[in-house]
Write a protein that holds these residues in place. Structure first.
Motif, PDB file in Angstrom:
ATOM      1  N   THR A   7       0.841  -1.209   0.000  1.00 56.12           N
ATOM      2  CA  THR A   7       0.000   0.000   0.000  1.00 56.12           C
ATOM      3  C   THR A   7       0.868   1.248   0.000  1.00 56.12           C
ATOM      4  O   THR A   7       2.047   1.207   0.389  1.00 56.12           O
ATOM      5  N   ILE A   8       0.239   2.356  -0.425  1.00 54.72           N
ATOM      6  CA  ILE A   8       0.908   3.662  -0.435  1.00 54.72           C
ATOM      7  C   ILE A   8      -0.089   4.707   0.042  1.00 54.72           C
ATOM      8  O   ILE A   8      -1.268   4.662  -0.319  1.00 54.72           O
ATOM      9  N   CYS A   9       0.371   5.641   0.851  1.00 61.26           N
ATOM     10  CA  CYS A   9      -0.399   6.845   1.167  1.00 61.26           C
ATOM     11  C   CYS A   9       0.107   7.939   0.229  1.00 61.26           C
ATOM     12  O   CYS A   9       1.160   8.549   0.460  1.00 61.26           O
ATOM     13  N   ALA A  10      -0.624   8.144  -0.856  1.00 59.15           N
ATOM     14  CA  ALA A  10      -0.123   8.992  -1.934  1.00 59.15           C
ATOM     15  C   ALA A  10      -0.401  10.459  -1.724  1.00 59.15           C
ATOM     16  O   ALA A  10       0.364  11.322  -2.167  1.00 59.15           O
ATOM     17  N   GLY A  11      -1.519  10.795  -1.078  1.00 55.80           N
ATOM     18  CA  GLY A  11      -1.893  12.203  -0.961  1.00 55.80           C
ATOM     19  C   GLY A  11      -1.617  12.753   0.417  1.00 55.80           C
ATOM     20  O   GLY A  11      -1.539  12.016   1.411  1.00 55.80           O
TER      21      GLY A  11
END
Length: 639
Positions: A64-68
């Motif tokens: 997973t990525i926290c993009a914002g």
């Protein structure tokens, strides 16, 4: 994490990353085509959540990525990577947020184009410089050229950094995928032998009370298919590589042993292995006439390295004789019979006027294990020769009788605990009494007609004593049999043959103990190996640490073990079919069932095995009663 479909192989760390460290990379026929494949999304490396095999040749990784900014604790992008041993990888992004996301995806690639042997010994060089080519990158050495192509093509490609870059705009719930293909230029796609020959091993299935039975058999059959290799000059003949990642080529003794344990899945693998190795026999004249060559193998701290060629030469007629019982067509048996005769001729010529089969090198010890292999080869070889009207059967049986008599006198080390078989005799006649897993081969006497096993080198009383020794805490770790007993000098829980648990020998001991009626010891080994299989995700390695099992513990992996391993995967087939006690005699049109009466795994069902060239299914109840549910027409059941 290893996925294998030879000649293709892919190795990553436990989280699925290919950072170019150690063995990581995509391989083809032992050459690393790609060592580094690093993914970043919106400038961030994904947080790894799960890595899971979905087949011998496939693995799936989720991150997973926290993009914002201000996304909070919940990730807004899920990244999935699915990797195949054939050199393909699909990277999928999914927007889990409620807003439109603009996501740059970067994949950094690199390779040293090194050979596996160089990598294992730490002799690799720097990465090769990349060049942009079409929709990807290319690396070239004096002997090899490799390309990575991408679909869709990247927005940007930077050769100096080995970087491919895409820009995606994903609406809420939207996905985007990129597929990478690693190819050796001019060689075409990897064509796995196992995928092109699905019928070589039956799609057997297991059900039962014991947890993991279904997953164990499914995984092991899948691994065996992934390790299949094709003889390039004779493409109809398939055999097994010894294991991945270290031994992705033909090892004659291991290939024969694995094909023998896998006979319940059909005789096609046995036929291919025998035909392949028959072409390697020494043509003579000379003392090696009829011998199948093989490398030397470590034998632990008390013996010099052993000759696997000797073991392979003795296994050849045994596999042919037992494959005939399981249903190898007569035309194939007749074609292979001359090669088996040459193996038996080598045996008799090497023994000469003596009694024991000695090491091919001067001054070597007389090994207990070798005598067990030779005795079994003589009896099953005589049975085979007699069935086809060939000479030599009586001579082989006479020598086997002389060997039994001498062995029982010369190879037993007496002590206050009841004695033990000696592991070897030195040239001057001294016994080496060290107790180890090599002794299990005394229990593996071989299958004759009518569902009967051949006589062994030990009498009933000494077989009982060996069963007690194997079932004791010095040998049984609770996960399986150690290669060397804990009380012996030189014991090392991580020693290849000095204390590590060896899966093939454990399964052979289990089968031999069950056949001899020592079910208590056999059941303990069964429960231990099933528990170990669960700890390894049902993909058993060839060996693991011999530390004693403790409550809540788990077996410790061995850093040099092959996993998958041909003999370990085939050992699971032997383990499960031993529970049903299947003993076919196809030439006589019968199959005998001798299940373990105590039913140590509870109820078990085996479907889709092959006996006499047809599907064979059997069920064993919790009371230890066997019932055939499917069999070849006309095959008579014996109990």
């Amino acid at each position: 994490m290893i996925c294998v479909a030879l000649p293709g192989l892919a190795i990553s760390d436990g989280h699925g990353r290919l950072n170019g460290r150690g063995l990581e990379g995509f391989y083809r026929a032992g050459r690393r085509l790609l060592s580094r494949c690093q993914v970043r999304v919106a400038g961030r490396e994904p947080l790894a959540l799960q890595a899971r095999s979905t087949g011998a040749d496939r693995v799936r990784f989720v991150g997973t990525i926290c993009a914002g900014p201000g996304a909070g604790p919940d990730p807004d992008v899920v990244l999935e990577r699915t990797r195949n041993a054939d050199g393909t990888e699909r990277i999928t992004l999914r927007n889990t947020s409620l807003r439109l996301l603009h996501l740059p995806l970067e994949v950094a690639l690199g390779t040293d184009l090194a050979e596996l042997g160089e990598i294992a010994s730490g002799r690799t060089g720097r990465e090769v410089a990349a060049a942009v080519r079409d929709s990807g990158l290319r690396w070239t050495s004096p002997t090899l050229s490799v390309s990575v192509t991408a679909d869709p093509p990247p927005t940007d490609a930077l050769a100096s950094a080995g970087l491919l870059r895409w820009e995606f705009a994903l609406p809420p719930g939207g996905t985007a995928s990129v597929e990478l293909r690693v190819r050796q230029d001019g060689a075409g796609p990897v064509r796995a032998a196992g995928r092109a020959a699905r019928g070589i091993l039956a799609d057997a299935r297991a059900t039962g009370d014991a947890p993991g039975l279904e997953a164990l058999l499914r995984t092991c059959v899948d691994d065996l298919r992934g390790l299949l290799l094709r003889d390039p000059a004779h493409p109809a003949d398939l055999h097994l590589a010894a294991g991945a990642p270290w031994r992705c080529g033909l090892a004659p003794a291991e290939a024969l042993s694995a094909a023998r344990m896998a006979l319940p899945l059909g005789t096609g693998l046995a036929a291919g292995t025998l035909h392949t190795l028959a072409r390697t026999q020494h043509p003579g004249p000379g003392p090696r006439y009829g011998m199948i060559p093989g490398p030397r193998r470590d034998s632990g701290p008390h013996l010099p390295p052993g000759c696997t060629g000797t073991e392979a030469t003795l296994l050849f007629p045994v596999l042919l004789a037992e494959a005939r019982r399981w249903g190898l067509p007569e035309r194939d048996t007749r074609r292979l019979l001359p090669a088996a005769e040459r193996c038996l001729t080598w045996l008799r010529d090497t023994v000469g006027d003596g009694t024991y089969l000695r090491e091919p090198l001067p001054g070597g010890p007389v090994r207990c294990e070798t005598q067990a292999h030779a005795h079994r080869a003589a009896l099953l070889g005589a049975d085979l020769l007699e069935a086809f009207g060939r000479p030599g059967a009586a001579d082989l049986r006479q020598w086997a009788q002389e060997l039994r008599t001498a062995f029982r006198k010369d190879f037993w080390a007496e002590d206050r605990a009841g004695g033990r078989p000696a592991v070897a005799r030195t040239p001057d006649g001294r016994l080496l009494p060290h107790l180890g897993a090599a002794a299990v081969h005394l229990l593996d006497t071989g299958l004759l007609g009518g569902g009967e096993h051949a006589p062994g080198l030990l009498d009933k009383t000494r077989t009982e004593q060996l069963a007690r020794l194997l079932g004791g805490p010095a040998m049984d770790s609770g996960w399986g049999l150690r290669g060397l007993a804990t009380k012996e000098p030189g014991y090392n829980p991580l020693g290849h043959r000095a204390g590590a648990v060896r899966v093939p020998e454990t399964a052979i001991a289990l089968a031999g103990l069950a056949a001899a009626g020592h079910e208590k010891e056999a059941a303990a080994l069964l429960r231990g190996l099933l528990a170990a299989a669960g700890s390894f995700g049902h993909r058993l390695p060839e060996m693991f640490a011999g530390d004693q099992r403790t409550e809540g513990g788990a077996p410790v992996p061995h850093p040099a073990a092959c996993r998958p391993s041909a003999t370990a995967a085939a050992a699971a087939v032997l383990l499960l079919t031993t529970l049903a006690g299947i003993r076919p005699d196809t030439p006589a049109g019968t199959v005998t069932l001798r299940p373990m009466p105590t039913a140590p795994a509870g109820e078990i069902g085996l479907k889709g095995l092959r006996v006499a060239g047809a599907p064979f299914s059997v069920r064993v109840s919790r009371l230890g009663l066997a019932m055939v549910e499917e069999a070849a027409e006309g095959l008579q059941l014996r109990v």
